[in-house]
Design a protein around this motif. Structure first.
Motif, PDB file in Angstrom:
ATOM      1  N   PHE A 172       0.875  -1.250  -0.049  1.00  0.00           N
ATOM      2  CA  PHE A 172       0.139  -0.079  -0.100  1.00  0.00           C
ATOM      3  C   PHE A 172       1.017   1.334   0.008  1.00  0.00           C
ATOM      4  CE2 PHE A 172      -4.040  -2.094   0.156  1.00  0.00           C
ATOM      5  CZ  PHE A 172      -5.049  -1.146  -0.227  1.00  0.00           C
ATOM      6  N   TYR A 173       1.988   1.144  -0.445  1.00  0.00           N
ATOM      7  CA  TYR A 173       2.821   2.545  -0.848  1.00  0.00           C
ATOM      8  C   TYR A 173       3.104   3.148   0.391  1.00  0.00           C
ATOM      9  CZ  TYR A 173       1.626   1.141  -5.550  1.00  0.00           C
ATOM     10  OH  TYR A 173       1.618   0.383  -6.716  1.00  0.00           O
ATOM     11  N   THR A 174       3.632   2.175   1.532  1.00  0.00           N
ATOM     12  CA  THR A 174       3.801   2.686   2.715  1.00  0.00           C
ATOM     13  C   THR A 174       4.962   1.967   3.472  1.00  0.00           C
ATOM     14  OG1 THR A 174       1.466   2.759   3.028  1.00  0.00           O
ATOM     15  CG2 THR A 174       2.445   2.744   5.113  1.00  0.00           C
ATOM     16  N   ASP A 175       5.474   2.818   4.332  1.00  0.00           N
ATOM     17  CA  ASP A 175       6.542   2.546   5.043  1.00  0.00           C
ATOM     18  C   ASP A 175       5.975   1.664   6.106  1.00  0.00           C
ATOM     19  OD1 ASP A 175       8.451   3.678   3.660  1.00  0.00           O
ATOM     20  OD2 ASP A 175       8.941   5.424   5.086  1.00  0.00           O
ATOM     21  N   MET A 176       6.379   0.346   6.200  1.00  0.00           N
ATOM     22  CA  MET A 176       5.315  -0.666   6.806  1.00  0.00           C
ATOM     23  C   MET A 176       5.821  -0.707   8.341  1.00  0.00           C
ATOM     24  SD  MET A 176       5.711  -3.918   4.139  1.00  0.00           S
ATOM     25  CE  MET A 176       4.615  -4.919   4.996  1.00  0.00           C
ATOM     26  N   ALA A 177       4.957  -1.044   9.258  1.00  0.00           N
ATOM     27  CA  ALA A 177       5.415  -0.836  10.831  1.00  0.00           C
ATOM     28  C   ALA A 177       6.121  -2.274  10.991  1.00  0.00           C
ATOM     29  CB  ALA A 177       3.952  -1.037  11.378  1.00  0.00           C
ATOM     30  N   TYR A 178       5.946  -3.057  10.313  1.00  0.00           N
ATOM     31  CA  TYR A 178       6.792  -4.525  10.363  1.00  0.00           C
ATOM     32  C   TYR A 178       7.015  -4.914   9.152  1.00  0.00           C
ATOM     33  CZ  TYR A 178       4.383  -4.180  14.858  1.00  0.00           C
ATOM     34  OH  TYR A 178       3.702  -3.748  16.030  1.00  0.00           O
ATOM     35  N   GLY A 179       8.092  -4.183   8.416  1.00  0.00           N
ATOM     36  CA  GLY A 179       8.308  -4.508   7.269  1.00  0.00           C
ATOM     37  C   GLY A 179       9.265  -3.615   6.447  1.00  0.00           C
ATOM     38  N   TYR A 180       9.088  -3.215   5.298  1.00  0.00           N
ATOM     39  CA  TYR A 180      10.028  -2.556   4.279  1.00  0.00           C
ATOM     40  C   TYR A 180       9.407  -1.077   4.187  1.00  0.00           C
ATOM     41  CZ  TYR A 180      12.202  -7.029   3.434  1.00  0.00           C
ATOM     42  OH  TYR A 180      12.597  -8.301   3.332  1.00  0.00           O
ATOM     43  N   LYS A 181      10.275  -0.103   3.698  1.00  0.00           N
ATOM     44  CA  LYS A 181      10.040   1.026   3.701  1.00  0.00           C
ATOM     45  C   LYS A 181       9.657   1.563   2.183  1.00  0.00           C
ATOM     46  CE  LYS A 181      12.833   2.888   7.653  1.00  0.00           C
ATOM     47  NZ  LYS A 181      11.691   3.229   8.331  1.00  0.00           N
ATOM     48  N   TYR A 182       8.484   1.007   1.905  1.00  0.00           N
ATOM     49  CA  TYR A 182       8.066   1.180   0.395  1.00  0.00           C
ATOM     50  C   TYR A 182       7.663   2.858   0.039  1.00  0.00           C
ATOM     51  CZ  TYR A 182       8.237  -3.553  -0.900  1.00  0.00           C
ATOM     52  OH  TYR A 182       8.714  -4.993  -1.166  1.00  0.00           O
ATOM     53  N   TRP A 183       7.264   3.571   1.117  1.00  0.00           N
ATOM     54  CA  TRP A 183       7.034   4.787   0.605  1.00  0.00           C
ATOM     55  C   TRP A 183       8.127   5.425   0.518  1.00  0.00           C
ATOM     56  CZ3 TRP A 183       3.709   8.153  -0.910  1.00  0.00           C
ATOM     57  CH2 TRP A 183       3.733   9.476  -0.619  1.00  0.00           C
ATOM     58  N   THR A 184       9.295   5.384   1.317  1.00  0.00           N
ATOM     59  CA  THR A 184      10.602   5.779   1.130  1.00  0.00           C
ATOM     60  C   THR A 184      11.016   5.636  -0.205  1.00  0.00           C
ATOM     61  OG1 THR A 184      11.080   5.925   3.509  1.00  0.00           O
ATOM     62  CG2 THR A 184      13.059   6.063   2.074  1.00  0.00           C
ATOM     63  N   PHE A 185      10.916   4.343  -0.665  1.00  0.00           N
ATOM     64  CA  PHE A 185      11.277   3.940  -2.002  1.00  0.00           C
ATOM     65  C   PHE A 185      10.582   4.397  -3.152  1.00  0.00           C
ATOM     66  CE2 PHE A 185      10.215   1.011  -5.296  1.00  0.00           C
ATOM     67  CZ  PHE A 185      11.582   0.784  -6.156  1.00  0.00           C
ATOM     68  N   VAL A 186       9.174   4.406  -3.094  1.00  0.00           N
ATOM     69  CA  VAL A 186       8.482   5.072  -4.082  1.00  0.00           C
ATOM     70  C   VAL A 186       8.398   6.628  -4.294  1.00  0.00           C
ATOM     71  CG1 VAL A 186       6.066   5.291  -3.120  1.00  0.00           C
ATOM     72  CG2 VAL A 186       6.176   4.575  -5.539  1.00  0.00           C
ATOM     73  N   SER A 187       8.383   7.052  -3.251  1.00  0.00           N
ATOM     74  CA  SER A 187       8.395   8.728  -3.063  1.00  0.00           C
ATOM     75  C   SER A 187       9.815   9.382  -3.177  1.00  0.00           C
ATOM     76  CB  SER A 187       7.699   9.115  -1.943  1.00  0.00           C
ATOM     77  OG  SER A 187       8.554   8.952  -0.707  1.00  0.00           O
ATOM     78  N   GLU A 188      10.803   8.861  -2.689  1.00  0.00           N
ATOM     79  CA  GLU A 188      12.211   9.473  -2.838  1.00  0.00           C
ATOM     80  C   GLU A 188      13.195   8.754  -3.731  1.00  0.00           C
ATOM     81  OE1 GLU A 188      12.587  12.359  -1.415  1.00  0.00           O
ATOM     82  OE2 GLU A 188      10.661  12.306  -0.019  1.00  0.00           O
ATOM     83  N   GLU A 189      13.258   7.580  -3.352  1.00  0.00           N
ATOM     84  CA  GLU A 189      14.460   6.738  -4.000  1.00  0.00           C
ATOM     85  C   GLU A 189      14.094   6.624  -5.667  1.00  0.00           C
ATOM     86  OE1 GLU A 189      17.437   3.119  -3.065  1.00  0.00           O
ATOM     87  OE2 GLU A 189      15.321   2.770  -2.598  1.00  0.00           O
ATOM     88  N   LEU A 190      13.024   5.986  -5.817  1.00  0.00           N
ATOM     89  CA  LEU A 190      12.567   5.611  -7.271  1.00  0.00           C
ATOM     90  C   LEU A 190      12.678   6.597  -8.500  1.00  0.00           C
ATOM     91  CD1 LEU A 190      11.124   3.492  -9.156  1.00  0.00           C
ATOM     92  CD2 LEU A 190       8.990   4.583  -8.613  1.00  0.00           C
ATOM     93  N   PRO A 191      12.140   7.894  -7.930  1.00  0.00           N
ATOM     94  CA  PRO A 191      12.403   9.015  -9.109  1.00  0.00           C
ATOM     95  C   PRO A 191      13.780   9.310  -9.035  1.00  0.00           C
ATOM     96  CG  PRO A 191      10.468   9.735  -7.307  1.00  0.00           C
ATOM     97  CD  PRO A 191      11.228   8.296  -6.786  1.00  0.00           C
ATOM     98  N   ALA A 192      14.458   9.332  -8.195  1.00  0.00           N
ATOM     99  CA  ALA A 192      15.975   9.704  -8.371  1.00  0.00           C
ATOM    100  C   ALA A 192      16.721   8.845  -9.220  1.00  0.00           C
ATOM    101  CB  ALA A 192      16.564   9.904  -6.810  1.00  0.00           C
ATOM    102  N   LEU A 193      16.277   7.507  -8.663  1.00  0.00           N
ATOM    103  CA  LEU A 193      17.302   6.412  -9.604  1.00  0.00           C
ATOM    104  C   LEU A 193      16.587   6.364 -11.006  1.00  0.00           C
ATOM    105  CD1 LEU A 193      17.308   3.556  -6.954  1.00  0.00           C
ATOM    106  CD2 LEU A 193      19.381   4.867  -8.062  1.00  0.00           C
ATOM    107  N   ALA A 194      15.535   6.363 -11.429  1.00  0.00           N
ATOM    108  CA  ALA A 194      14.870   6.387 -12.613  1.00  0.00           C
ATOM    109  C   ALA A 194      15.446   7.582 -13.419  1.00  0.00           C
ATOM    110  CB  ALA A 194      13.285   6.486 -12.688  1.00  0.00           C
ATOM    111  N   ARG A 195      15.572   8.825 -13.187  1.00  0.00           N
ATOM    112  CA  ARG A 195      16.232   9.821 -13.729  1.00  0.00           C
ATOM    113  C   ARG A 195      17.683   9.442 -13.783  1.00  0.00           C
ATOM    114  NH1 ARG A 195      12.798  13.816  -9.642  1.00  0.00           N
ATOM    115  NH2 ARG A 195      10.746  13.661 -10.943  1.00  0.00           N
ATOM    116  N   SER A 196      18.171   8.934 -13.118  1.00  0.00           N
ATOM    117  CA  SER A 196      19.782   8.617 -13.529  1.00  0.00           C
ATOM    118  C   SER A 196      19.940   7.439 -14.438  1.00  0.00           C
ATOM    119  CB  SER A 196      20.336   8.169 -11.897  1.00  0.00           C
ATOM    120  OG  SER A 196      20.040   6.757 -11.574  1.00  0.00           O
ATOM    121  N   PHE A 197      18.901   6.826 -14.608  1.00  0.00           N
ATOM    122  CA  PHE A 197      19.118   5.504 -15.424  1.00  0.00           C
ATOM    123  C   PHE A 197      18.539   5.983 -17.012  1.00  0.00           C
ATOM    124  CE2 PHE A 197      17.978   2.429 -11.879  1.00  0.00           C
ATOM    125  CZ  PHE A 197      19.110   2.595 -11.336  1.00  0.00           C
TER     126      PHE A 197
END
Length: 260
Positions: free
Chosen positions: A84-109
């Motif tokens: 659910f595009y969220t930094d999980m309480a018990y899991g992975y930081k998917y919100w950080t990934f999709v909102s911050e890391e993904l755009p930066a990496l996609a633009r670098s590629f």
């Protein structure tokens, strides 16, 4: 269009992840494609999948590559599992990934535009929620957002799921969703209170969809806040024939600058 099946490492998640990317390409002899390029860096649509799908689904179930080619838009389709595009309480930081890391990496590629007016986000079901969450949280980054049959009333949706183990892993205490940074109604309240520049918003849902009432509640909430919204409803269920038709409408609706 050029198609890339991209696998890369995510610092936010600590694992290797995947995304599909299609990028405009001008061709002289390719049959059946209306190709267009706006400049050296491409307007970009981040296109999000639903709860039971992954990054491959939009390319498998629709003709998104062909539709985007006529508009000259790059499309980035990441995989986020059932997060659910969220930094999980018990899991992975998917919100950080999709909102911050993904755009930066996609633009670098790839040659993707950074300007707000050339960045858009859309999705279906869980991805419709993710699209609205991105646009309402970061209105300075996206010129437009579209939800197709979105799970927009997350508090209700999480509480009423018969099998809600996913939501407990994502959010922990489900009673704390409402009024939090994961609640679209709360995010809309904050946007209106801050008088921030609002992205153009599009919302659609079939009247036979099990998420229809959630969509009506969200529509009425935005209207109460005087947040401008393009809203469409028609007979339809939670299925790919409907989404294939509507993503074509979304691509035509996106506010590409006239001077491109």
């Amino acid at each position: 269009m050029a198609f890339m099946d991209c696998h890369f490492y995510s610092e936010a998640l600590g694992v290797s992840v995947s995304m599909y990317v299609v990028v405009p390409q001008i061709t002289q002899s390719q049959i059946g494609m209306d190709s267009k390029i706006h400049g050296k860096k491409h307007p970009t649509l981040y296109l999000l999948h639903g709860l039971s799908d992954d990054h491959t689904i939009w390319l498998r179930r629709t003709s998104i590559e062909r539709y985007a080619s006529g508009r000259g838009i790059a499309v980035v389709m990441p995989a986020v599992n059932r997060s659910f595009y969220t930094d999980m309480a018990y899991g992975y930081k998917y919100w950080t990934f999709v909102s911050e890391e993904l755009p930066a990496l996609a633009r670098s590629f790839f040659p993707l535009a950074e300007e707000r007016e050339l960045n858009y986000v859309a999705g279906l079901s869980m991805g419709g929620y993710g699209a609205m969450k991105l646009a309402l949280t970061h209105p300075d980054r996206f010129a437009a957002a579209a939800s197709l049959s979105g799970a927009l009333d997350l508090g209700r949706f999480a509480r009423e799921q018969v099998r809600n183990d996913d939501f407990k892993l994502i959010y922990g205490d489900l009673s704390r969703i409402e009024g939090s940074e994961n609640d679209l109604f709360h995010l809309a309240d904050q946007l209106a209170a801050n008088n921030a520049e609002t992205p153009q918003l599009y919302q659609c849902c079939g009247t036979e969809d099990f998420l229809y009432e959630d969509n009506v509640r969200f529509r009425e909430h935005l209207r109460k806040l005087s947040i401008e919204l393009t809203y469409e409803e028609e007979p339809g269920e939670h299925e790919w024939g409907y989404w294939d038709r509507k993503i074509q409408k979304v691509l035509q609706w996106l506010p590409l600058p006239a001077n491109l």
